[in-house]
Scaffold this active site. Structure first.
Site, PDB file in Angstrom:
ATOM      1  N   GLU A   1     -13.706   0.149  17.557  1.00 42.27           N
ATOM      2  CA  GLU A   1     -14.544   0.276  16.360  1.00 42.27           C
ATOM      3  C   GLU A   1     -15.905  -0.360  16.611  1.00 42.27           C
ATOM      4  OE1 GLU A   1     -12.638  -0.999  12.771  1.00 42.27           O
ATOM      5  OE2 GLU A   1     -10.946   0.365  13.049  1.00 42.27           O
TER       6      GLU A   1
ATOM      7  N   ASP B   1      10.542   2.200   7.344  1.00 40.73           N
ATOM      8  CA  ASP B   1      10.144   0.796   7.399  1.00 40.73           C
ATOM      9  C   ASP B   1      11.410  -0.031   7.588  1.00 40.73           C
ATOM     10  OD1 ASP B   1       9.360  -1.853   6.928  1.00 40.73           O
ATOM     11  OD2 ASP B   1       7.746  -1.232   5.593  1.00 40.73           O
TER      12      ASP B   1
ATOM     13  N   ASP C   1      -9.514   6.380   9.235  1.00 41.50           N
ATOM     14  CA  ASP C   1     -10.423   5.338   8.771  1.00 41.50           C
ATOM     15  C   ASP C   1     -10.462   4.175   9.749  1.00 41.50           C
ATOM     16  OD1 ASP C   1     -12.185   4.202   6.779  1.00 41.50           O
ATOM     17  OD2 ASP C   1     -10.564   2.835   6.238  1.00 41.50           O
TER      18      ASP C   1
ATOM     19  N   ALA D   1      -4.568   2.546   8.363  1.00 42.59           N
ATOM     20  CA  ALA D   1      -3.964   1.217   8.471  1.00 42.59           C
ATOM     21  C   ALA D   1      -4.617   0.415   9.589  1.00 42.59           C
ATOM     22  CB  ALA D   1      -2.460   1.350   8.688  1.00 42.59           C
ATOM     23  N   ARG D   2      -4.212   0.666  10.834  1.00 41.67           N
ATOM     24  CA  ARG D   2      -4.770  -0.004  11.990  1.00 41.67           C
ATOM     25  C   ARG D   2      -4.826   0.977  13.148  1.00 41.67           C
ATOM     26  NH1 ARG D   2      -6.960  -3.205   9.394  1.00 41.67           N
ATOM     27  NH2 ARG D   2      -6.852  -5.492   9.445  1.00 41.67           N
TER      28      ARG D   2
ATOM     29  N   HIS E   1     -13.871   2.698   8.451  1.00 41.35           N
ATOM     30  CA  HIS E   1     -13.019   1.570   8.041  1.00 41.35           C
ATOM     31  C   HIS E   1     -13.380   1.092   6.629  1.00 41.35           C
ATOM     32  CE1 HIS E   1     -10.378  -1.766   9.971  1.00 41.35           C
ATOM     33  NE2 HIS E   1     -10.127  -1.669   8.669  1.00 41.35           N
TER      34      HIS E   1
ATOM     35  N   ILE F   1       0.837  -1.203   0.000  1.00 45.93           N
ATOM     36  CA  ILE F   1       0.000   0.000   0.000  1.00 45.93           C
ATOM     37  C   ILE F   1       0.871   1.251   0.000  1.00 45.93           C
ATOM     38  CG2 ILE F   1      -1.719   1.310   1.302  1.00 45.93           C
ATOM     39  CD1 ILE F   1      -2.731  -1.421   2.365  1.00 45.93           C
TER      40      ILE F   1
END
Length: 357
Positions: A290, A200, A285, A260-261, A309, A181
């Site tokens: 949630e 990363d 998102d 992402a999370r 999400h 992504i």
């Protein structure tokens, strides 16, 4: 060979069956699949923990009943707990049509000799496009202006210099995580004219440089970026990777995006940072809970863009997920190595037995 297509209202059973039928058309007669369908309630009902797994839909008893006589299950959300796997002695493979098999108790599957695969990259184009959309909405106050206009308020004041947005052209954008992504996001940002930084520790430095992206440490990325977008996988190592100390490194007025999370980000400092102007805008998102509760502090914080999400919610994602999953089932039945094994220690010899001990 009986295959359970345990779909839901996104990756539907009929999509799974169609992809499997195309993939398995040339198998010998004794392996000709017999399909059984199960439709799980997600997304009409939120996913959540079921037994020993997280982010699952449906019940253990429902799945155990549907698995009777099945050797393979293809699914996105079915809860493969210790209880389910132990109660399904004929099961040899679980093919999960999502980026990680978080709905499968991997330790239990491995103990019982059940191979598990997953579908990395299935939603990469959709999630990357959505992240760019969140950036633009936050940087240019698109959702705020839309809501106000529908309520009869003309936000001409957004043209005042102090209220003006920022452009991606010429901005420094930091990507925390540079997988499938993040790499697409970087390509789009480069086309916009952004300088792109990435953090990363698992990325190939040469490949990142070849994309025209600078690989840097996390602190350096945060200090330098006008916009930061999170694209890392959530692990024990990355939980609250962006906490209050890291948020304090951002330039004043920076924009933060998380598609992402939820667990990557510590949400507690965000309302104060937004109200003080230290954080210019926030686009989300994903969330620590949630859906967020009614009294969630960010509901009335300024300059917040939210979505439920939805980053991966495209029809192409559903078809891609089914195709990747079906290809793994084809490899399994042909005795080939899986492309995306979640428990590679389950070898071809023990996974192809008629039934498990």
């Amino acid at each position: 060979m009986r295959i359970l297509a345990a779909g839901d209202h996104f990756v539907r059973p009929d999509l799974l069956r169609a992809a499997l039928a195309a993939e398995l058309a040339d198998l010998p007669g004794e392996l000709t699949p017999e399909f059984r369908d199960l439709t799980l309630p997600w997304p009409h009902e939120p996913f959540g923990p079921v037994g020993t797994v997280i982010e699952a839909s449906g019940t253990e008893d429902q799945l155990i009943e549907a698995l009777e006589g099945a050797g393979i299950c293809v699914t996105q959300m079915a809860p493969f707990t210790e209880k389910v796997i132990a109660a399904s002695p004929g099961l040899r493979m679980i093919a999960v049509s999502r980026g990680g098999p978080v709905n499968v108790d991997l330790a239990a599957a491995t103990r019982h000799g059940v191979a598990v695969s997953f579908a990395p990259g299935r939603n990469a184009p959709a999630a990357a496009e959505f992240a760019i959309g969140l950036m633009l909405a936050a940087m240019r106050r698109i959702t705020t202006a839309d809501a106000d206009l529908k309520n009869g308020v003309w936000r001409g004041d957004f043209y005042a210099y102090e209220e003006g947005g920022i452009e991606l052209d010429g901005a420094t954008v930091g990507l925390v995580g540079y997988g499938a992504i993040g790499r697409i996001v970087a390509r789009v940002l480069t086309a916009f004219g952004s300088r792109v930084l990435a953090h990363d520790p698992y990325a190939d430095p040469a490949a990142v440089r070849a994309d025209g992206v600078e690989l840097v440490g996390l602190d350096d990325l945060l200090r330098a970026s006008n916009v930061v977008s999170l694209h890392a996988r959530l692990t024990t190592e990355t939980h609250h990777l962006i906490d209050a100390d890291k948020l304090a490194l951002l330039p004043e007025g920076a924009v933060l995006v998380n598609s992402a999370r939820g667990g990557l980000l510590d949400y507690a400092p965000l309302p104060g940072l937004l109200r003080s102007g230290r954080l210019g805008a926030l686009a989300l998102d994903v969330y620590d809970v949630e859906p967020p509760p009614a009294d969630w502090p960010l509901h009335d914080a300024p300059n917040v863009v939210t979505a439920p999400h939805l980053a991966g919610a495209t029809r192409q994602t559903a078809h891609r997920a089914a195709a990747i999953t079906a290809a793994e089932v084809g490899r399994f039945l042909r005795g080939e190595p899986l492309a995306h094994p979640a428990n590679p220690e389950v070898t071809p010899d023990n996974r192809l037995k008629e039934s498990r001990p």
